[in-house]
Design a protein around this motif. Sequence first.
Motif, PDB file in Angstrom:
ATOM      1  N   PHE A 254       0.835  -1.197   0.000  1.00  0.00           N
ATOM      2  CA  PHE A 254       0.000   0.000   0.000  1.00  0.00           C
ATOM      3  C   PHE A 254       0.875   1.255   0.000  1.00  0.00           C
ATOM      4  N   ASP A 255       0.354   2.333  -0.583  1.00  0.00           N
ATOM      5  CA  ASP A 255       0.994   3.641  -0.472  1.00  0.00           C
ATOM      6  C   ASP A 255       0.612   4.188   0.900  1.00  0.00           C
ATOM      7  N   THR A 256       1.572   4.173   1.803  1.00  0.00           N
ATOM      8  CA  THR A 256       1.271   4.371   3.217  1.00  0.00           C
ATOM      9  C   THR A 256       1.760   5.713   3.734  1.00  0.00           C
ATOM     10  N   THR A 257       0.886   6.377   4.472  1.00  0.00           N
ATOM     11  CA  THR A 257       1.264   7.527   5.285  1.00  0.00           C
ATOM     12  C   THR A 257       1.384   7.029   6.715  1.00  0.00           C
ATOM     13  N   VAL A 258       2.569   7.132   7.286  1.00  0.00           N
ATOM     14  CA  VAL A 258       2.787   6.626   8.637  1.00  0.00           C
ATOM     15  C   VAL A 258       2.819   7.810   9.604  1.00  0.00           C
ATOM     16  N   THR A 259       2.061   7.692  10.684  1.00  0.00           N
ATOM     17  CA  THR A 259       1.946   8.749  11.678  1.00  0.00           C
ATOM     18  C   THR A 259       2.834   8.441  12.864  1.00  0.00           C
ATOM     19  N   PHE A 260       3.668   9.405  13.266  1.00  0.00           N
ATOM     20  CA  PHE A 260       4.515   9.262  14.439  1.00  0.00           C
ATOM     21  C   PHE A 260       3.920  10.110  15.560  1.00  0.00           C
ATOM     22  N   CYS A 261       3.571   9.477  16.671  1.00  0.00           N
ATOM     23  CA  CYS A 261       2.958  10.225  17.772  1.00  0.00           C
ATOM     24  C   CYS A 261       2.988   9.411  19.061  1.00  0.00           C
ATOM     25  N   PHE A 262       2.519  10.018  20.119  1.00  0.00           N
ATOM     26  CA  PHE A 262       2.322   9.469  21.458  1.00  0.00           C
ATOM     27  C   PHE A 262       3.632   9.381  22.240  1.00  0.00           C
ATOM     28  N   THR A 263       3.705  10.180  23.286  1.00  0.00           N
ATOM     29  CA  THR A 263       4.909  10.318  24.092  1.00  0.00           C
ATOM     30  C   THR A 263       5.029   9.174  25.102  1.00  0.00           C
ATOM     31  N   PRO A 264       6.184   8.536  25.179  1.00  0.00           N
ATOM     32  CA  PRO A 264       6.413   7.553  26.255  1.00  0.00           C
ATOM     33  C   PRO A 264       6.304   8.246  27.614  1.00  0.00           C
ATOM     34  N   GLU A 265       5.675   7.594  28.566  1.00  0.00           N
ATOM     35  CA  GLU A 265       5.432   8.240  29.858  1.00  0.00           C
ATOM     36  C   GLU A 265       6.714   8.751  30.505  1.00  0.00           C
ATOM     37  N   HIS A 266       7.803   7.994  30.375  1.00  0.00           N
ATOM     38  CA  HIS A 266       9.036   8.372  31.071  1.00  0.00           C
ATOM     39  C   HIS A 266       9.795   9.491  30.366  1.00  0.00           C
ATOM     40  N   LEU A 267       9.351   9.870  29.154  1.00  0.00           N
ATOM     41  CA  LEU A 267      10.028  10.942  28.422  1.00  0.00           C
ATOM     42  C   LEU A 267       9.202  12.219  28.319  1.00  0.00           C
ATOM     43  N   GLY A 268       7.991  12.211  28.887  1.00  0.00           N
ATOM     44  CA  GLY A 268       7.130  13.382  28.821  1.00  0.00           C
ATOM     45  C   GLY A 268       7.341  14.340  29.989  1.00  0.00           C
ATOM     46  N   ILE A 269       6.997  15.596  29.754  1.00  0.00           N
ATOM     47  CA  ILE A 269       7.003  16.559  30.859  1.00  0.00           C
ATOM     48  C   ILE A 269       6.046  16.082  31.940  1.00  0.00           C
ATOM     49  N   ALA A 270       4.912  15.527  31.517  1.00  0.00           N
ATOM     50  CA  ALA A 270       3.989  14.829  32.407  1.00  0.00           C
ATOM     51  C   ALA A 270       3.964  13.364  31.965  1.00  0.00           C
ATOM     52  N   PRO A 271       3.679  12.434  32.865  1.00  0.00           N
ATOM     53  CA  PRO A 271       3.702  11.003  32.512  1.00  0.00           C
ATOM     54  C   PRO A 271       2.441  10.572  31.764  1.00  0.00           C
ATOM     55  N   HIS A 272       2.300  11.092  30.525  1.00  0.00           N
ATOM     56  CA  HIS A 272       1.091  10.795  29.761  1.00  0.00           C
ATOM     57  C   HIS A 272       1.414  10.872  28.284  1.00  0.00           C
ATOM     58  N   HIS A 273       0.660  10.078  27.463  1.00  0.00           N
ATOM     59  CA  HIS A 273       0.950  10.029  26.023  1.00  0.00           C
ATOM     60  C   HIS A 273       0.672  11.352  25.321  1.00  0.00           C
ATOM     61  N   THR A 274      -0.117  12.244  25.929  1.00  0.00           N
ATOM     62  CA  THR A 274      -0.430  13.532  25.312  1.00  0.00           C
ATOM     63  C   THR A 274       0.596  14.608  25.644  1.00  0.00           C
ATOM     64  N   SER A 275       1.545  14.304  26.505  1.00  0.00           N
ATOM     65  CA  SER A 275       2.463  15.322  26.987  1.00  0.00           C
ATOM     66  C   SER A 275       3.518  15.689  25.952  1.00  0.00           C
ATOM     67  N   PRO A 276       3.885  16.961  25.865  1.00  0.00           N
ATOM     68  CA  PRO A 276       5.095  17.297  25.118  1.00  0.00           C
ATOM     69  C   PRO A 276       6.287  16.578  25.744  1.00  0.00           C
ATOM     70  N   PRO A 277       7.257  16.163  24.940  1.00  0.00           N
ATOM     71  CA  PRO A 277       8.430  15.500  25.509  1.00  0.00           C
ATOM     72  C   PRO A 277       9.328  16.488  26.240  1.00  0.00           C
ATOM     73  N   LYS A 278      10.089  15.967  27.172  1.00  0.00           N
ATOM     74  CA  LYS A 278      11.075  16.819  27.842  1.00  0.00           C
ATOM     75  C   LYS A 278      12.112  17.312  26.842  1.00  0.00           C
ATOM     76  N   ASP A 279      12.514  16.418  25.959  1.00  0.00           N
ATOM     77  CA  ASP A 279      13.518  16.746  24.943  1.00  0.00           C
ATOM     78  C   ASP A 279      12.928  16.447  23.569  1.00  0.00           C
ATOM     79  N   PRO A 280      12.497  17.461  22.817  1.00  0.00           N
ATOM     80  CA  PRO A 280      11.847  17.210  21.529  1.00  0.00           C
ATOM     81  C   PRO A 280      12.768  16.541  20.507  1.00  0.00           C
ATOM     82  N   GLN A 281      14.085  16.659  20.697  1.00  0.00           N
ATOM     83  CA  GLN A 281      15.005  16.012  19.769  1.00  0.00           C
ATOM     84  C   GLN A 281      14.868  14.491  19.834  1.00  0.00           C
ATOM     85  N   GLN A 282      14.453  13.963  20.973  1.00  0.00           N
ATOM     86  CA  GLN A 282      14.283  12.514  21.086  1.00  0.00           C
ATOM     87  C   GLN A 282      13.153  12.018  20.190  1.00  0.00           C
ATOM     88  N   PHE A 283      12.094  12.821  20.067  1.00  0.00           N
ATOM     89  CA  PHE A 283      11.024  12.454  19.136  1.00  0.00           C
ATOM     90  C   PHE A 283      11.527  12.528  17.701  1.00  0.00           C
TER      91      PHE A 283
END
Length: 307
Positions: A254-283
């Motif tokens: 298939f011609d696929t569009t792949v979406t990258f999202c959801f923050t690992p709890e241990h890498l977020g400013i808050a421990p939640h998948h919606t949180s901005p990461p502490k270090d955006p370069q890791q994403f």
Amino acid sequence: MIEAAMIWNEPNNKSHWDPEIDPDWSKFGEMAKLAARAIAGVNPDVKRVLGGMSPIDPSFVQRLGGYGVLDEIDVVALHGFPLDWNLWNINEWPAKVDEIAAVVPDHELWVSEVGVGSFGAEEVQEFGVKRTAELLIGKVPQVFWYSLFDLPQEWGATTRHREAEGSSYYRHFYMGLIKADGMPKLGLKAFEPYAAGMGLMQWFHYHDPRLDDAVAWMKRLGVTKLRTGLSWADSFRPDAIGWFDRQMEALADFDTTVTFCFTPEHLGIAPHHTSPPKDPQQFADFCAQMIERYAPASATAARVAAE
């Protein structure tokens, strides 16, 4: 084949990005720029798509433009569910597209997630498929219907407030063209004539048992365009790369569009998948690693040469 990479999912929706931590989307803007540059650095032929906005909001796009995000992406994506969650009429779709086109005239616009559920009646979804196709096919280059399968209720929906959202939460489980038990709905037959012109958006959970059935259904329907996701949070699960490999191999036709999202709890400013990461370069690094693994520039060059 990965033809596009989407950076996050519905970043202006409070169920997918934490507005308390990032009320002006400046943290998202910085992360999106880093991710887009990282993707382009690995394979500049992969289109970079700004995570589909929901709600459709020109001011959100203009704000990100002020942060320089639009300079780094190729496609601005829209999400809309006018018969389930949005407070506008389904017939307003062309006007909604035009609202965004007016503020980003130099970018492609895709409707990367659109759907109508069968929460109230299958006939509502049947109508919604037909009307959506009539309004959007030809209006934008790419349209992705959400989704092929209903979400099993025992899995739970990825939202911040869950049952506190009332019927809005439960509608998540009725968006598929096929029921969770495998039975087709009226909407599936309505979708089939449009399958070549309207792709599918289907999330696959970690070790999702529906993967092979999804591939078989999409090929039977004649679907060629797919949008799915590779979760940054899931990349920390056991054998994550093994699962990602299996998923992307199964979807290779298939011609696929792949979406990258959801923050690992241990890498977020808050421990939640919606949180901005502490270090955006890791994403950004995660995005680059996934493109290098599944859509390297060498593979694109080989495919172009073969064509």
